[in-house]
Enzyme design. Structure first.
Site, PDB file in Angstrom:
ATOM      1  N   HIS A   1      18.925  97.435 -53.963  1.00 59.65           N
ATOM      2  CA  HIS A   1      20.094  98.313 -53.838  1.00 59.65           C
ATOM      3  C   HIS A   1      21.383  97.503 -53.940  1.00 59.65           C
ATOM      4  O   HIS A   1      22.434  98.034 -54.300  1.00 59.65           O
ATOM      5  CB  HIS A   1      20.090  99.042 -52.491  1.00 59.65           C
TER       6      HIS A   1
ATOM      7  N   ASP B   1      13.495 103.565 -60.919  1.00 57.03           N
ATOM      8  CA  ASP B   1      14.183 103.679 -59.639  1.00 57.03           C
ATOM      9  C   ASP B   1      15.618 104.104 -59.958  1.00 57.03           C
ATOM     10  O   ASP B   1      16.027 104.126 -61.131  1.00 57.03           O
ATOM     11  CB  ASP B   1      14.138 102.337 -58.899  1.00 57.03           C
TER      12      ASP B   1
END
Length: 314
Positions: free
Chosen positions: A182, A254
């Protein structure tokens, strides 16, 4: 252009800005007609009537998309990966479900179905093999490939018994990294032998169930591809996953807004993912601006690449 964008829209699951659909989002949903939507906590802030507001958001989104079937998806794992206010059950991390994997999957599926969802981005097939891992850790079922695969199979059975499709993640394995995708691009510099016996082993066992959907990780594995993260790697998606491991389902990225891919333009991420053999682009939760604006930019980039011959129709 409209029809072409709607064809390209079948490659997208997109996020929405808030608890109500804006007119701009409605227009882009009608134009792009994506395969589905993904919802986050920002889409369902706690209130006395949050469930009614959520159902309205889902219904209006599906109506704007206009497809016979639309994925309504969420990340719902337990622990910190929990998007819903009360009274939806707050399950503990997967590492604490031992022996109750199918029951948890069934309970999660029942609640998700009641709220209008049909796809959950779970189970996690990563192996808890690195104590300092900042992003997986207790989200993993266990520290051995055998137990992870056993737990994931049972969880999948329970979830899908309630009509909720599962999506395993994060291929080919995020459990041994020491950084969070992230925030930056993790590099897992392990030998092919180690990756095969540890990271890939849980996926190999899980694939015996012929799963319909699999998420790939924003992680670089030099032993598999020295240049590209898994999301953008033909070596990992086409060669390893498709040809060697015989995965026949759909491959989803993702979230393409994660900082691991921050240095790559939206259009380039989209073209490279599809060019590597991916199927569904997850454009979920940007830090600024509607995800649908970025998804439209990606779709136009795909359209241009198709027309100039750099991205084949297949």
């Amino acid at each position: 252009m409209s029809k072409v964008l709607k064809d390209i829209g079948l490659h997208f699951i997109v996020g929405l800005e808030g608890p109500c659909l804006s007119e701009e989002e409605r227009e882009i949903l009608e134009e792009l007609s994506p395969l589905g939507i993904i919802l986050f906590a920002k889409n369902m802030p706690a209130s006395d009537c949050w469930m009614d507001e959520l159902r309205t958001l889902i219904d209006e989104s599906k109506k704007a998309i206009g497809r016979e079937f639309v994925f309504v998806s969420v990340d719902h794992e337990g622990g910190r990966v929990q998007r819903f206010p009360d009274p939806v059950t707050s399950f503990p991390y997967a590492t604490r479900w031992k022996g109750h994997w199918e029951a948890v999957g069934t309970a999660m599926g029942e609640e998700l179905r009641s709220l209008g969802f049909n796809l959950n981005f779970a189970p996690v097939l990563d192996i808890h093999s690195e104590e300092s891992n900042p992003v997986i850790g207790p989200r993993a079922f266990a520290s051995s490939a055998e137990e992870v695969a056993e737990a994931a199979r049972a969880f999948k059975k329970g979830l899908e018994s309630q009509g909720i499709l599962s999506c395993a993640k994060h291929f080919p394995g995020h459990g041994a990294t020491t950084t969070d995708s992230h925030l930056e691009l993790p590099i897992l510099d392990e030998s092919l032998e180690t990756l095969s016996s540890r990271e890939l082993a849980s996926f190999k066992e899980y694939f015996s169930l012929d799963p319909a959907l699999l998420m790939v990780a924003h992680v670089r594995y030099p032993a598999l591809d020295a240049a590209n993260p898994a999301t953008l790697s033909p070596s990992i998606i086409r060669q390893l996953l498709r040809n060697e491991m015989q995965f026949s389902g759909a491959v989803i990225s993702d979230d393409l807004e994660m900082s691991a891919l921050a240095e790559i333009s939206a259009a380039d991420k989209a073209r490279r993912f599809l060019g590597a053999g991916g199927d569904i682009l997850l454009e979920g939760n940007p830090s600024e601006g509607p995800a649908l604006l970025i998804a439209r930019e990606m779709a136009n980039g795909i359209r241009q690449a198709y027309h100039d011959g750099s991205l084949p129709e297949s």
